[in-house]
Scaffold this motif. Structure first.
Motif, PDB file in Angstrom:
ATOM      1  N   GLN A 151       0.815  -1.213   0.000  1.00 40.75           N
ATOM      2  CA  GLN A 151       0.000   0.000   0.000  1.00 40.75           C
ATOM      3  C   GLN A 151       0.854   1.270   0.000  1.00 40.75           C
ATOM      4  OE1 GLN A 151      -3.732  -2.294   2.219  1.00 40.75           O
ATOM      5  NE2 GLN A 151      -2.673  -0.657   3.296  1.00 40.75           N
ATOM      6  N   PHE A 152       1.988   1.209   0.670  1.00 39.74           N
ATOM      7  CA  PHE A 152       2.927   2.334   0.624  1.00 39.74           C
ATOM      8  C   PHE A 152       3.414   2.526  -0.810  1.00 39.74           C
ATOM      9  CE2 PHE A 152       7.321   3.945   0.786  1.00 39.74           C
ATOM     10  CZ  PHE A 152       7.144   5.116   1.503  1.00 39.74           C
ATOM     11  N   ALA A 153       3.748   1.422  -1.466  1.00 36.85           N
ATOM     12  CA  ALA A 153       4.241   1.492  -2.838  1.00 36.85           C
ATOM     13  C   ALA A 153       3.182   2.064  -3.779  1.00 36.85           C
ATOM     14  CB  ALA A 153       4.668   0.108  -3.315  1.00 36.85           C
ATOM     15  N   GLN A 154       1.919   1.692  -3.579  1.00 39.08           N
ATOM     16  CA  GLN A 154       0.843   2.212  -4.429  1.00 39.08           C
ATOM     17  C   GLN A 154       0.769   3.731  -4.354  1.00 39.08           C
ATOM     18  OE1 GLN A 154      -2.215  -1.141  -3.135  1.00 39.08           O
ATOM     19  NE2 GLN A 154      -3.144   0.179  -4.663  1.00 39.08           N
ATOM     20  N   MET A 155       0.881   4.276  -3.157  1.00 41.45           N
ATOM     21  CA  MET A 155       0.797   5.726  -2.977  1.00 41.45           C
ATOM     22  C   MET A 155       1.993   6.425  -3.610  1.00 41.45           C
ATOM     23  SD  MET A 155      -0.636   5.898   0.948  1.00 41.45           S
ATOM     24  CE  MET A 155      -1.086   7.623   0.874  1.00 41.45           C
ATOM     25  N   VAL A 156       3.167   5.868  -3.407  1.00 41.47           N
ATOM     26  CA  VAL A 156       4.375   6.478  -3.961  1.00 41.47           C
ATOM     27  C   VAL A 156       4.356   6.417  -5.482  1.00 41.47           C
ATOM     28  CG1 VAL A 156       6.888   6.292  -4.100  1.00 41.47           C
ATOM     29  CG2 VAL A 156       5.742   6.049  -1.889  1.00 41.47           C
ATOM     30  N   GLU A 157       3.851   5.324  -6.032  1.00 40.75           N
ATOM     31  CA  GLU A 157       3.765   5.197  -7.490  1.00 40.75           C
ATOM     32  C   GLU A 157       2.870   6.274  -8.085  1.00 40.75           C
ATOM     33  OE1 GLU A 157       2.447   1.210  -7.864  1.00 40.75           O
ATOM     34  OE2 GLU A 157       4.453   0.336  -7.598  1.00 40.75           O
ATOM     35  N   VAL A 158       1.759   6.567  -7.418  1.00 40.11           N
ATOM     36  CA  VAL A 158       0.866   7.634  -7.890  1.00 40.11           C
ATOM     37  C   VAL A 158       1.597   8.972  -7.836  1.00 40.11           C
ATOM     38  CG1 VAL A 158      -1.270   8.904  -7.449  1.00 40.11           C
ATOM     39  CG2 VAL A 158      -1.239   6.408  -7.247  1.00 40.11           C
ATOM     40  N   ALA A 159       2.309   9.218  -6.743  1.00 43.05           N
ATOM     41  CA  ALA A 159       3.052  10.470  -6.604  1.00 43.05           C
ATOM     42  C   ALA A 159       4.094  10.618  -7.714  1.00 43.05           C
ATOM     43  CB  ALA A 159       3.731  10.527  -5.240  1.00 43.05           C
ATOM     44  N   ALA A 160       4.818   9.548  -8.000  1.00 39.80           N
ATOM     45  CA  ALA A 160       5.841   9.593  -9.044  1.00 39.80           C
ATOM     46  C   ALA A 160       5.209   9.821 -10.413  1.00 39.80           C
ATOM     47  CB  ALA A 160       6.645   8.302  -9.030  1.00 39.80           C
ATOM     48  N   ARG A 161       4.083   9.178 -10.645  1.00 44.71           N
ATOM     49  CA  ARG A 161       3.402   9.311 -11.945  1.00 44.71           C
ATOM     50  C   ARG A 161       2.919  10.732 -12.184  1.00 44.71           C
ATOM     51  NH1 ARG A 161       0.589   5.139 -11.399  1.00 44.71           N
ATOM     52  NH2 ARG A 161      -1.431   5.956 -10.730  1.00 44.71           N
ATOM     53  N   HIS A 162       2.462  11.389 -11.127  1.00 47.98           N
ATOM     54  CA  HIS A 162       1.947  12.757 -11.253  1.00 47.98           C
ATOM     55  C   HIS A 162       3.002  13.811 -10.911  1.00 47.98           C
ATOM     56  CE1 HIS A 162      -2.293  11.762 -11.972  1.00 47.98           C
ATOM     57  NE2 HIS A 162      -2.162  10.801 -11.064  1.00 47.98           N
ATOM     58  N   ALA A 163       4.237  13.367 -10.661  1.00 47.39           N
ATOM     59  CA  ALA A 163       5.335  14.280 -10.308  1.00 47.39           C
ATOM     60  C   ALA A 163       4.997  15.125  -9.082  1.00 47.39           C
ATOM     61  CB  ALA A 163       5.693  15.173 -11.496  1.00 47.39           C
ATOM     62  N   LYS A 164       4.455  14.483  -8.053  1.00 47.22           N
ATOM     63  CA  LYS A 164       4.106  15.172  -6.811  1.00 47.22           C
ATOM     64  C   LYS A 164       5.126  14.842  -5.720  1.00 47.22           C
ATOM     65  CE  LYS A 164       0.017  16.327  -8.597  1.00 47.22           C
ATOM     66  NZ  LYS A 164      -0.406  17.710  -8.896  1.00 47.22           N
TER      67      LYS A 164
END
Length: 305
Positions: A151-164
């Motif tokens: 679940q941590f990885a899922q959140m970080v992946e979204v952040a990386a994808r959106h450059a946040k």
């Protein structure tokens, strides 16, 4: 005349000594994150000034009420504003909050505060993920066991994808219990166990730095990671942040959790943050005040400034 002679003699003695060095905050060169909305780029860390942020206490589902409070905080001087995103309804409201702010000409970046279900909310509500300028993830509130890492990885992946950028925010009150228990069990087996306070410090630092390393492995840019290790005790906060600053070059967010209300919260936060900032530790701050009855939410910004 005797008094004047004494003064001149004293002045001569002082002048002979080394010049009095002006006090200046120490310099700690950290990585620089970029928190962006539209043309407003708030740099955090590096050569940027210490940034002030705040947090709403409205129900995020109330898009109009939340947007109004965000506007008030921004006008008061908050350079970033954090909002709670804890339910599907709250996640669905985030784009509307952003829209209302844009209509009012308020381009302050919004930070999403996630707990437990953030991985689902960011995945299920892509408009929310896009409308936020930064995510706050507490490693102690993203699940246990295998779920934690996934679940941590899922959140970080979204952040990386959106450059946040992401603030990995460890809090002593919601520390990863599996990690803390493992360290305590290991300590108990030693011939000379360390004090429980030291084990807590180690757990907090390991949670923050280990999560940051994992976020980098997943694909988040190193400079887009901000760390915080919130404590409720002034001396504990100073101790942990000194250790954190010595062990990393990530930008650091400062804040005393559960500071309290009124004078108590103001004095406690000032005592802790002033020491750290003078030592060059801290790139962004929030004064976590509990509002007194009838007190404006903007008081926490006033104190921080």
């Amino acid at each position: 005349m005797a008094a004047l002679d004494d003064f001149r003699s004293l002045r001569a003695d002082v002048a002979v000594g080394a010049p009095v060095a002006p006090a200046r905050p120490a310099q700690r060169r950290s990585l620089q994150a970029r928190v962006v909305w539209g043309s407003n780029v708030v740099t955090v860390g590096g050569d940027a000034p210490v940034r002030v942020q705040s947090m709403t206490n409205t129900d995020t589902v109330d898009a109009i009420g939340t947007a109004i409070q965000v506007k008030e905080l921004a006008i008061a001087g908050s350079e970033m504003v954090r909002i709670t995103v804890n339910t599907p309804e709250a996640a669905a409201a985030v784009p509307y909050i952003r829209e209302q702010l844009d209509r009012m000409g308020i381009d302050v970046p919004l930070i999403g505060d996630f707990h437990y279900n953030g991985h689902r909310l960011l995945s299920d509500f892509p408009a929310c993920a896009e409308a936020l300028s930064k995510y706050r993830i507490n490693p102690g509130n993203v699940g246990k066991g295998d779920k934690h890492d996934r679940q941590f990885a899922q959140m970080v992946e979204v952040a990386a994808r959106h450059a946040k950028p992401v603030r990995i925010g460890v809090n002593w009150g919601s520390l990863d219990q599996e990690l803390l228990t493992a360290l305590m069990d290991e300590n108990a087996k030693r011939s000379e166990p360390e004090e429980p306070q030291q084990i807590m410090y180690q757990a907090i630092l390991m949670s923050a730095l280990g999560s940051a390393r994992r976020a980098e492995e997943i694909g988040l840019a190193r400079e887009q990671i901000i760390l915080s290790c919130k404590m409720s005790g002034v001396q504990d906060l100073i101790s942990v942040y000194r250790a954190l600053a010595a062990r990393s070059d990530y930008a650091l967010h400062l804040g005393l959790t559960e500071a309290g209300m009124g004078t108590k919260g103001t004095v406690a936060s000032t005592a802790a943050l002033a020491v750290l900032l003078q030592e060059g530790i801290g790139d962004t701050i929030r004064v976590s005040l509990t509002p007194q009855p009838g007190e404006a939410r903007t008081q926490e910004v006033t104190v921080a400034l």
